[in-house]
Design a protein around this motif. Sequence first.
Motif, mmCIF file in Angstrom:
data_model
loop_
_atom_site.group_PDB
_atom_site.id
_atom_site.type_symbol
_atom_site.label_atom_id
_atom_site.label_comp_id
_atom_site.label_asym_id
_atom_site.label_seq_id
_atom_site.Cartn_x
_atom_site.Cartn_y
_atom_site.Cartn_z
ATOM 1 N N UNK A 1 0.694 -1.453 -0.018
ATOM 2 C CA UNK A 1 0.207 0.025 0.044
ATOM 3 C C UNK A 1 0.974 1.355 -0.064
ATOM 4 N N UNK A 2 1.996 1.595 0.783
ATOM 5 C CA UNK A 2 2.699 2.295 0.762
ATOM 6 C C UNK A 2 3.577 2.446 -0.430
ATOM 7 N N UNK A 3 3.750 1.611 -1.077
ATOM 8 C CA UNK A 3 4.801 1.507 -2.017
ATOM 9 C C UNK A 3 4.081 2.065 -3.528
ATOM 10 N N UNK A 4 2.816 1.288 -3.534
ATOM 11 C CA UNK A 4 1.810 1.555 -5.088
ATOM 12 C C UNK A 4 0.694 2.271 -4.572
ATOM 13 N N UNK A 5 0.401 2.653 -3.366
ATOM 14 C CA UNK A 5 -0.877 3.413 -3.065
ATOM 15 C C UNK A 5 -2.135 2.448 -3.037
ATOM 16 N N UNK A 6 -3.259 2.815 -2.364
ATOM 17 C CA UNK A 6 -4.420 2.141 -2.102
ATOM 18 C C UNK A 6 -4.977 1.621 -3.477
ATOM 19 N N UNK A 7 -5.262 2.450 -4.263
ATOM 20 C CA UNK A 7 -6.069 1.959 -5.475
ATOM 21 C C UNK A 7 -5.208 1.122 -6.462
ATOM 22 N N UNK A 8 -3.977 1.475 -6.581
ATOM 23 C CA UNK A 8 -3.026 0.629 -7.505
ATOM 24 C C UNK A 8 -2.639 -0.810 -6.902
ATOM 25 N N UNK A 9 -2.722 -0.785 -5.665
ATOM 26 C CA UNK A 9 -2.260 -2.341 -5.044
ATOM 27 C C UNK A 9 -3.431 -3.401 -5.352
ATOM 28 N N UNK A 10 -3.270 -4.576 -5.686
ATOM 29 C CA UNK A 10 -4.297 -5.546 -5.962
ATOM 30 C C UNK A 10 -3.875 -6.423 -5.145
ATOM 31 N N UNK A 11 -4.951 -7.424 -4.974
ATOM 32 C CA UNK A 11 -4.562 -8.681 -4.129
ATOM 33 C C UNK A 11 -3.477 -9.736 -4.700
ATOM 34 N N UNK A 12 -3.305 -9.443 -5.859
ATOM 35 C CA UNK A 12 -2.339 -10.423 -6.620
ATOM 36 C C UNK A 12 -1.000 -9.615 -6.341
ATOM 37 N N UNK A 13 -0.863 -8.394 -6.267
ATOM 38 C CA UNK A 13 0.628 -7.727 -5.746
ATOM 39 C C UNK A 13 0.878 -8.121 -4.330
ATOM 40 N N UNK A 14 -0.277 -8.161 -3.417
ATOM 41 C CA UNK A 14 0.060 -8.615 -2.022
ATOM 42 C C UNK A 14 0.326 -9.996 -1.862
ATOM 43 N N UNK A 15 -0.286 -10.837 -2.686
ATOM 44 C CA UNK A 15 -0.103 -12.141 -2.717
ATOM 45 C C UNK A 15 1.450 -12.541 -3.155
ATOM 46 N N UNK A 16 1.637 -11.754 -4.214
ATOM 47 C CA UNK A 16 3.168 -12.296 -4.694
ATOM 48 C C UNK A 16 4.195 -11.567 -3.782
ATOM 49 N N UNK A 17 3.701 -10.388 -3.014
ATOM 50 C CA UNK A 17 4.623 -9.982 -1.827
ATOM 51 C C UNK A 17 4.682 -10.659 -0.856
ATOM 52 N N UNK A 18 3.754 -11.257 -0.283
ATOM 53 C CA UNK A 18 3.699 -12.206 0.842
ATOM 54 C C UNK A 18 4.373 -13.797 0.540
ATOM 55 N N UNK A 19 4.139 -13.861 -0.820
ATOM 56 C CA UNK A 19 4.439 -15.458 -1.004
ATOM 57 C C UNK A 19 3.438 -16.365 -0.427
#
Length: 209
Positions: free
Chosen positions: A30-48
């Motif tokens: 969220x802090x890197x991409x912003x709330x609107x541009x952050x997707x579940x897939x981005x979070x999933x990949x980051x968290x593995x």
Amino acid sequence: MATADVLERNYPGRRAQLKRDILLGALACFNQHGLDLTTIEIIREHCDTSVGNIYHHFGSKDGLVAALFFSALEDQARLLATYLEKADTAQQGVAAIVGSYIDWVTDQPELARFQYQARAAIAKGPQADELAAKNRSRNKHIFSWWSAPARHAFIKHIPVDLLPSLLIGQAENYCRAWLSGRIVTSPKKYRAYLTQAAWLSLAIAPDLK
């Protein structure tokens, strides 16, 4: 890691470790991409982790945002209560309220940065009533502390909903600028100035009509 400690306090125990890991990853996204541009897939990949795990624990991206936001809010409230318990006079109370705010922001910059960008989304979303209730509770706690006869003289004509703005409005403005990188000097260096500014705002309150 300070943020991990906050999440540990709100989601304690080994069984909540995955939940905390997802929240930490989501915060970074969220802090890197912003709330609107952050997707579940981005979070999933980051968290593995899996999308299923994210939805199981939080239901949606909005659920993640709310969990992080209210974790931050509750941690702020805990610190405020700790500082306020040690204050006796009205001036000490101002110092406690302003000081706890500045200390929390400077100790938790990632959560504070997220909190600022997420507040509007929470206020307009399905958790709006919960946010309003928590704000009322915080304001009631502050006003209750001020209501002691030895303290209330400077704020007795201040409406409850105006009091937080007079207390931390200037500190909040400076902290926002610091978190955004527009200024580099830590809010802690100007803590005495910001506390005095809040005190002077309250000291003239009895003259307000």
